[in-house]
Every structure is written in C-alpha cells, then in structure tokens.
Design an enzyme around this catalytic site. Structure first.
Site, PDB file in Angstrom:
ATOM      1  N   PRO A  10       0.847  -1.197   0.000  1.00 45.92           N
ATOM      2  CA  PRO A  10       0.000   0.000   0.000  1.00 45.92           C
ATOM      3  C   PRO A  10       0.878   1.240   0.000  1.00 45.92           C
ATOM      4  CG  PRO A  10       0.050  -1.000   2.185  1.00 45.92           C
ATOM      5  CD  PRO A  10       0.787  -1.929   1.283  1.00 45.92           C
ATOM      6  N   MET A  11       0.613   2.163  -0.941  1.00 52.93           N
ATOM      7  CA  MET A  11       1.405   3.390  -1.032  1.00 52.93           C
ATOM      8  C   MET A  11       0.477   4.572  -1.226  1.00 52.93           C
ATOM      9  SD  MET A  11       4.609   2.144  -3.382  1.00 52.93           S
ATOM     10  CE  MET A  11       3.611   1.137  -4.498  1.00 52.93           C
ATOM     11  N   VAL A  12       0.486   5.486  -0.271  1.00 50.65           N
ATOM     12  CA  VAL A  12      -0.386   6.662  -0.344  1.00 50.65           C
ATOM     13  C   VAL A  12      -0.157   7.382  -1.666  1.00 50.65           C
ATOM     14  CG1 VAL A  12      -0.895   8.899   0.696  1.00 50.65           C
ATOM     15  CG2 VAL A  12      -0.493   6.910   2.159  1.00 50.65           C
ATOM     16  N   ASN A  52       8.231  -7.244   4.535  1.00 52.32           N
ATOM     17  CA  ASN A  52       8.285  -5.945   3.875  1.00 52.32           C
ATOM     18  C   ASN A  52       9.529  -5.194   4.345  1.00 52.32           C
ATOM     19  OD1 ASN A  52       6.531  -2.827   4.290  1.00 52.32           O
ATOM     20  ND2 ASN A  52       7.453  -3.581   2.417  1.00 52.32           N
ATOM     21  N   HIS A 106       6.832  -5.411   8.554  1.00 48.77           N
ATOM     22  CA  HIS A 106       7.902  -4.508   8.118  1.00 48.77           C
ATOM     23  C   HIS A 106       9.001  -4.614   9.173  1.00 48.77           C
ATOM     24  CE1 HIS A 106       9.034  -0.312   6.390  1.00 48.77           C
ATOM     25  NE2 HIS A 106      10.100  -0.916   6.890  1.00 48.77           N
ATOM     26  N   GLN A 128      -6.548  -1.577   2.249  1.00 49.52           N
ATOM     27  CA  GLN A 128      -5.959  -1.319   3.560  1.00 49.52           C
ATOM     28  C   GLN A 128      -6.634  -0.126   4.223  1.00 49.52           C
ATOM     29  OE1 GLN A 128      -2.122   0.641   4.619  1.00 49.52           O
ATOM     30  NE2 GLN A 128      -1.505  -1.426   5.227  1.00 49.52           N
ATOM     31  N   ALA A 163       7.656  -1.751  -1.652  1.00 56.53           N
ATOM     32  CA  ALA A 163       7.046  -0.416  -1.757  1.00 56.53           C
ATOM     33  C   ALA A 163       7.943   0.478  -2.606  1.00 56.53           C
ATOM     34  CB  ALA A 163       6.820   0.175  -0.367  1.00 56.53           C
ATOM     35  N   ARG A 164       9.004   1.004  -2.017  1.00 56.23           N
ATOM     36  CA  ARG A 164       9.892   1.908  -2.771  1.00 56.23           C
ATOM     37  C   ARG A 164      10.491   1.217  -3.993  1.00 56.23           C
ATOM     38  NH1 ARG A 164      14.428   3.482   0.640  1.00 56.23           N
ATOM     39  NH2 ARG A 164      13.985   1.548   1.770  1.00 56.23           N
ATOM     40  N   CYS A 216       1.997   2.711   9.823  1.00 56.06           N
ATOM     41  CA  CYS A 216       2.306   4.058   9.339  1.00 56.06           C
ATOM     42  C   CYS A 216       3.015   4.855  10.442  1.00 56.06           C
ATOM     43  CB  CYS A 216       1.047   4.788   8.897  1.00 56.06           C
ATOM     44  SG  CYS A 216       1.365   6.484   8.317  1.00 56.06           S
TER      45      CYS A 216
END
Length: 341
Positions: free
Chosen positions: A32-34, A213, A182, A86, A237-238, A115
C-alpha cells in the site's frame, strides 16, 4: 477515477488464502502506497509477475461515512484481482463499518498498524497501534464478525522483540488470517537495514502465512529475505515504485513497462501530479542527471507526452490497439466499479 459506475454490487474475487496454500513459490506483493498504488498502477504491476496488490491506506471512518470519499479513494474492476484494501482506524466499529462496504469488491481487508507519520500516531492509527494490541485484537474480531473475506494486519517490529511476539500471538488468538511484517520499528528510518531476526521471529510464532516488507528492490533481495526468514512472500514499496517490473526480474524499469504505464494512466484519467511522479520514479535509474532535470521540470501531461514521443519514441496509438485487443479477451462489458452507496 472511474470510467463509469457499474450496476453490479460485487465482483468475483480470488481466494487469497487458497493462493497462499497452493503457491509453488514465494508470493510477490505490491505494498500500500499513499497516492501511488491506485488502479492504473495496480493493473501495471500485475503484468509483471505481482501476485497480490494493495490499495493505498484509506481512513476507515471517512470511507464509511462519505460517498465522495469512497468514489475518490477506491475504484476497481474485474482485472483488479486479487486486491487487498488497507484501512487505518483507531477502533473496531469504524473499521468494521468500512470493511462491510468494501468486502464485496476485494479479496482481503488489511489493518494498517505501521504508518510511522506523526499525524497518524496523533490520531491513534498506524504505528500507534503497535503499542495497543488489545485494540487491534478487537478490530480483527469485529471485522471477522461482519465480513467473510480474510482480515490481515501489516505491522512493524518492536525494539524488544518479545513485545512483537506477544502482539502477534494476540492477533492470532482472534483469527487474523495473515500478517505482513515490516522489519523496522516505527522510529527507524527507511535507510536503516531491516531486522531479519524480527521478521523470522514473526514467521516462527505464526500459524498463518507471513509476508516480509522492507528493502525489497530486486528479486535477489526478495529471494535473500525468504531464504533468511522462511516467509511466504515479500512485499515491495519503494522498490516497485521505482521499478514496477521488479518481480519479473528486471533490475531497472524497462521501456515497455513505462509505455504500459503511460497508456494505463491516460486511459483511467490519472491526474498530472501522480502521472508525472510515477514516471520520475521509473526513470530515476536510467536518465542522466541533465535529462532528469529537464524531465522533472515538466508541469503538464501534454509536455510529458511530447518529451517521451520526441526522446523515446512513445507510441500510444499502438499501445491502445494492443490494450483493446487484450480487453476483448476477457470481457468487453466490464467497467470500473466505485463504491458509492
């Protein structure tokens, strides 16, 4: 973001737990990435060996109370599968209300417990929940009482891993279906190494699938984490933001992938800021510094397209013919679906 609201009030979805139980290799997952893990990007990474894709983090209370928020925050279609939505929430009722609305359109409900941003901690969501395992336990119970799709949690580790072990055991006691960990604490920077020890501990104490993660930038990274921890898959993610073809074994974003993204983004109506920033990430490792300065200074979609046509031979007309042919293979009547009721 929707082309057209569909009349269907549910979509056929993949059983994620069956995906875990029948896997022949570790699963590849997009985090999940804002702002970034929206529908066009989710469709893109699926073309490059991504098995499960998450939506951006969505505030559960706003999603549950606002038609406008549901329209803006989550659109989907038949190709968007399996997708995990999410939610960030501070209590079980808000989360369950949101989950009930989303459940017919997704393969899973995930609770954000990771987060690290200050505003999230102040709102008692995100990584604040790592210090409140009983609230997380209640959230899982309430969601599972009201929906019949898997409920997962995405967590961080504690400095004292005994706290992490206790946190996981409490979640397991109320039936959490799978866990993503994570391997950093909420106070660690993304430049710091992940704790393979912490990830391995979560896997060892869990009776459900576990995803890892953190620091997944190549398939070699993913394979190394699996080998060191025994997890059931890895989440990027990144890494996948910079290279959406990561899980297909590419070390940098191939031009075909960039062209696919441009076509998808334009077809779905992505705004200029997100469109440009996705491309900035994808070109980061292949453009020279001078070229990057020029490209990053562009401010409109037409300017970006002109640049790509002139310097890279972008041919959207050809890509759209290919995409139209692909659509005919699955179902020409399936439009995007947004939750508006």
């Amino acid at each position: 973001m929707s082309e057209e609201n569909a009349s269907s009030r549910s979509l056929p979805r993949t059983d994620i737990m069956q995906l875990f139980s029948t896997k022949t290799r570790p699963l590849n997952v997009c985090a999940p990435m804002v702002r970034y893990s929206k529908l066009p990007f989710r469709e893109l990474v699926r073309r490059y060996n991504c098995d499960i894709v998450y939506t951006p983090m969505i505030l559960a209370d706003v999603f549950a109370s606002s038609n406008y928020a549901r329209e803006c925050e989550f659109s989907t279609n038949y190709l968007d599968d399996p997708v995990v939505i999410q939610f960030a929430a501070s209590n079980g009722l808000d989360l369950a209300n949101a989950a009930e609305l989303a459940a017919p359109f997704v393969s899973g409900i995930d609770i954000n417990c990771g987060c690290p941003q200050k505003w999230a901690i102040n709102e008692k969501i995100g990584s604040h929940l790592m210090s409140d395992p009983e609230t997380v336990r209640d959230m899982i119970k309430q969601v599972k009482a009201r929906v019949d799709v898997p409920c997962s949690i995405k967590i961080r580790i504690h400095r004292d891993l005994r706290e992490t072990e206790e946190f996981v055991k409490r979640a397991l006691s109320v039936g959490v279906d799978f866990i993503t960990v994570h391997g950093r604490t909420r106070r660690q920077k993304s430049t710091e190494p992940v704790s393979l020890e912490g990830i391995k501990l979560v896997k060892e104490v869990s009776t459900v699938p576990v995803l890892a993660n953190g620091n997944v930038f190549t398939m070699e990274d993913a394979n190394d984490i699996v080998a060191a921890t025994g997890v059931d898959g890895t989440m990027s993610a990144r890494g996948i933001l910079e290279n959406p073809a990561l899980f297909a074994g590419h070390t940098v974003t191939p031009w075909e992938c960039i062209e696919d993204y441009v076509d998808l983004a334009l077809s779905y109506g992505t705004n200029a800021f997100i469109f440009h920033h996705h491309l900035m990430y994808m070109f980061e490792k292949t453009m020279s510094n001078a070229e990057r300065r020029t490209f990053n200074s562009l401010t409109t979609i037409p300017a970006v397209l002109d640049y790509l046509e002139e310097h890279y031979g972008l041919d959207i007309a050809r890509k759209r013919v290919e995409r139209a042919e692909q659509k005919l293979k699955w179902d020409p009547t399936t439009n995007n679906t947004s939750i508006t009721s």
